[in-house]
Design a protein around this motif. Structure first.
Motif: not given
Length: 894
Positions: A224-226, A327-328, A847-849, A861-863
């Motif tokens: 991926g690219m971010g 790391r969003p 942080a997973d919301q 922006r969640w990843r």
């Protein structure tokens, strides 16, 4: 879409002279119609070898040779519509005649699936073996092993006699050019395994499956690219096969770039600037063919930089969720880098790609939306804004002649416009490739149909007559949003859409169906009625349902309240309220925003009774009370604007009115006499829960059927929120699956404060959470103690007091509870799956919301913390989920 097929043509000496057809009628509301959707017939039950198998099967079987009158045979064609046949399996028949095996073990006659989901077999039966008795079975095509046999007290029965048809034969002598005559008679029997029409059940259990929900942008992979990309869907498909999951549910993947350059405001996936165009963010740039070595090297370098675990040098804080993120996505940087590379790619290979046959075929099919989209994007970048109000004369819309002129190959704008066409072709190719890969591997790809479009979108600009541009869409207040939701989308002009047969919707869904096998209708309640606010609103409290039957002036007159209409419709601002909100400096606020209205009552100055204007003024001028922040000042002024009891109708402001949602929470209501409060409550109850139901049901039945007819995709409806009583019946009639979330039970479906998955209807999709709320782990920790204990004791049936902090065991119990539900689909956000494992669970579930609904400007922006490669390496984790899927009956079988 799924009619019967009956072949009548053929040579006169072999085709039957008389055909008797015995058919059945089945309601379109039958649950079995779900299996005719592309999700099942083209993916889950699709068998590439089926057409080869069945050509061999569909040969007329006779025990005595060719048919003629002397042999006293009758031809029987048995057909059954049954899509629920898994790959490698075929429908077959056992029966009482020689051609069907005389009920002997191991003698099974396979059927032809050439016209799948219709299965057919034709046999010649001697008259002395009539009547014919038979049952349908499902068997393995290679081993002939029988997997399912029709049950029931008695088998199917066919009675027929050529003698009974002699009179018809005499009248209908059919001869060919050689004078030959066919006296053969045929009986065609159409059967169906649906329990609604059959007394011989074929299946011992209802089909159920499981899936995973994840936004494409949230996928993490080594390539991926971010950000997650279309190519990553293939990696997720591979994991789904391992885990026994049959569906991947995505968030919208359409283009949302309404700012130039693009920034975090464009991260909202439901705010499409085009309902057809795909988001360039999802392109895997190094998969584009023909790029120079130098460009590929630069792409690789930037991909590595954006994908590094230590990309961020400082903590990333989400102000809405009030937590640090892991790391969003850096949306603006990803878009800046990818856009730059795409422009370089266009210079290198654009001309060659656009000369290819594949591109030309794509352009021919997409031209109806691609031309206006390309011009819209060019104008957005030229003016630095997607708001057509800033485009001068071009902002008021454009006709087809002008569009063709500006996008013509000889136009001075062509090069800039065709760049966006080139990018869309690349997006199309990569998503289509991922979709085909998913289908080939038996995994359904489920898309999302947003309820609205961005105000600044090509659809609103090019088709303005289809929208109410002076209105905004949203939702009433709920437990998660006290001010309601205001999405900012214009509302639909359904009357205009109906006049052209809903062609905008039909083309939208038809285009979507090439990528997806199923789709979720976002906020399906909006097709019954939509929560509509004026353009001056930023929240949802000043909304009303459209369409709806209003409260008429006569009703207020009869209730003795006609003289109070102005008092009820205008913001009720009293001195004591100003003092409560703004303290001893309240006069500063009064002088800036209000005029006197007598008796220590005030009214907003001309043009200032607007949440939009109030925000602009306070943001520009700051707070006029030193000890109040700008946010506090805006919030309190909005409360005053919303301090009304009734809302006026736009077209009949003095004759028709609507109750303000939750009006009893306003001081305007609380300061009314008790008898008037009671009368208003009665009108409120009538408006929201009485007079509208049939009206809203009729409205939905006008809009939804054309959508369903536009494609073969399986349809699910997100029916959460303030649910009218009529919704359940309409969804059942149209065979649309509703959504069940345990913490948001529908009326009449709760066990205490929660939904019980054991009681969910079959026609539903159950899930423990979704993108608009906390994950199961986050929910567990944020639940009030008394509710957590109720859930622990009642739903999970565990004694004593529950732990405050979530554990992988608790998450596993909740996931398993949903797996065992009767719902046809159990779909789980990937965060909830990961939380079942000690190594994969996030130490900070908040942080997973993904989204915070109260803020329509939330930064999405969640990843995922865990990459697809890590997921694939954990064979034990995949096996654990697969075993859970299999144990709960969601892996297949009959």
């Amino acid at each position: 879409k799924n009619g019967r097929i009956l072949t009548l043509a053929g040579p006169a000496d072999t085709s039957p002279a008389v055909m008797e057809i015995r058919d059945i009628w089945k309601s379109q509301s039958s649950l079995s119609s779900i299996f005719l959707s592309s999700a099942f017939s083209d993916v889950i039950f699709n068998d590439k070898l089926r057409s080869e198998q069945v050509v061999r099967a569909f040969k007329r079987t006779s025990s005595t040779g060719s048919a003629n009158k002397d042999e006293n045979l009758i031809s029987v064609r048995l057909t059954i519509e049954n899509p629920r046949v898994e790959p490698g399996h075929v429908m077959a028949v056992i029966g009482s005649c020689t051609a069907l095996g005389n009920w002997e073990d191991g003698k099974v006659t396979p059927m032809s699936g050439l016209n799948y989901p219709l299965w057919e077999v034709e046999v010649d039966v001697p008259m002395h073996q009539m009547p014919l008795y038979y049952r349908y079975v499902i068997m393995e095509e290679k081993t002939k092993k029988v997997l399912a046999v029709e049950q029931g007290e008695s088998a199917h029965k066919v009675e027929a006699s050529p003698q009974d048809l002699e009179e018809s034969l005499a009248v209908m002598k059919i001869t060919d050019a050689g004078g030959k005559t066919c006296n053969r008679c045929m009986v065609v029997v159409n059967d169906d395994p649906d329990p609604a029409v059959s007394k011989n059940p074929l299946f011992k259990s209802q089909w159920r499956g499981a899936g995973v929900a994840v936004p494409v942008f949230g996928l993490r992979s080594d390539k991926g690219m971010g950000v997650g990309e279309f190519a990553d869907i293939k990696g997720l498909v591979d994991w789904c096969r391992k885990a026994g999951l049959k569906m991947i549910q995505l968030l919208p993947v359409t283009d949302t770039i309404s700012h130039s350059p693009s920034d975090e405001r464009d991260s909202y996936p439901y705010s499409s600037i085009s309902v057809h165009a795909l988001h360039p963010m999802y392109l895997r740039l190094n998969d584009i063919e023909g790029l120079s070595a130098a460009l590929k090297a630069d792409i690789e370098k930037e991909a590595k930089r954006l994908n590094e675990d230590n990309y961020y040098k400082e903590a990333q804080w989400d102000k809405d969720l009030k937590t640090e993120l892991d790391r969003p996505i850096d949306y603006p940087e990803v878009m800046r880098v990818k856009t730059g590379f795409l422009r370089r790619a266009f210079k290198e290979i654009g001309a060659k790609v656009m000369e290819s046959e594949e591109y030309k075929e794509f352009f021919d099919r997409a031209e109806f939306w691609l031309r206006p989209y390309g011009l819209f994007c060019w104008l957005r970048d030229f003016f630095g804004s997607a708001n057509p109000d800033e485009w001068g004369k071009l902002g008021t819309g454009i006709n087809k002649e002008k569009l063709m002129s500006m996008t013509d190959e000889d136009s001075e704008f062509y090069k800039g416009i065709s760049f966006y066409w080139f990018v869309q072709f690349l997006c199309h190719e990569q998503l289509l490739d991922a979709s085909k890969y998913a289908a080939t591997n038996g995994v359904v790809l489920k898309g999302d149909l947003p309820i609205g479009i961005d105000h600044d979108s090509v659809d609103a600009w090019y088709h303005p007559h289809l929208f109410h541009m002076n209105k905004k869409t949203g939702a009433p207040p709920d437990d998660y949003s006290e001010m309601g939701q205001n999405w900012g989308f214009p509302t639909y002009n359904w009357e205009a859409m109906q006049r052209d047969g809903f062609s905008w919707w039909r083309s939208r869904l038809n285009w979507m169906s090439q990528y997806f096998h199923a789709y979720r209708i976002d906020h399906i309640l909006g097709f019954f009625r939509i929560w509509e606010m004026p353009s001056s609103a930023t929240g949802g409290l000043l909304g009303r349902f459209r369409p709806s039957l209003p409260i008429h002036r006569d009703e207020l007159r009869n209730a003795g309240m006609e003289h109070q209409i102005d008092r009820l419709c205008n913001p009720h601002v009293k001195k004591h309220l100003m003092e409560r909100f703004f303290g001893h400096d309240w006069m500063r606020v009064k002088n800036r925003f209000f005029d006197d209205d007598g008796y220590e009552t005030f009214k907003f100055k001309q043009g200032l009774c607007s949440e939009v204007e109030i925000e602009k003024i306070v943001e520009r001028e700051g707070s006029c009370v030193g000890y109040k922040s700008k946010e506090e000042m805006i919030y309190n002024l909005k409360l005053l604007i919303n301090n009304v009891v009734l809302l006026r109708d736009d077209d009949r402001p003095h004759e028709a009115f609507y109750p303000r949602i939750e009006m009893w929470k306003t001081t305007s209501f609380q300061e009314l006499p008790g008898d008037m409060q009671n009368k208003l409550r009665n009108l409120y109850q009538s408006y929201f829960y009485g007079r509208q139901d049939q009206y809203w049901a009729d409205a939905a039945m006008l809009k939804l059927p054309p959508l369903l007819d536009a494609s073969r995709m399986m349809v699910c409806g997100e029916d959460l929120g303030m649910i009218p009583a009529c919704v359940k019946g309409v969804l059942e009639q149209l065979v649309i699956m509703g959504l069940k979330i345990q913490r948001m039970p529908a009326p009449g479906e709760s066990q205490g404060k929660f939904g019980n998955p054991d009681k969910y209807p079959y026609l539903s999709v159950c899930t423990p959470s979704c993108h608009d709320m906390s994950t199961v782990a986050g929910w567990w920790e944020e639940m009030p103690a008394h509710l957590r204990k109720e859930f622990w004791n009642v739903l999970l049936q565990r004694p004593g007091d529950p732990p405050h902090k979530f554990s992988t065991e608790i998450i596993s119990m909740i996931v398993e509870q949903h797996m065992w539900s009767p719902s046809i689909w159990a779909v789980f956000p990937i965060q909830d799956f990961l939380a079942m494992d000690h190594h994969f669970a996030s130490p900070n579930p908040r942080a997973d919301q993904i989204n915070w609904p109260p803020n329509p400007q939330h930064y999405w922006r969640w990843r995922s913390r865990i990459s697809l490669q890590q997921l694939m390496q954990r064979e034990d984790f995949s096996l654990r989920i697969r075993q859970l899927v299999e144990k709960s009956g969601r892996l297949g079988g009959y």
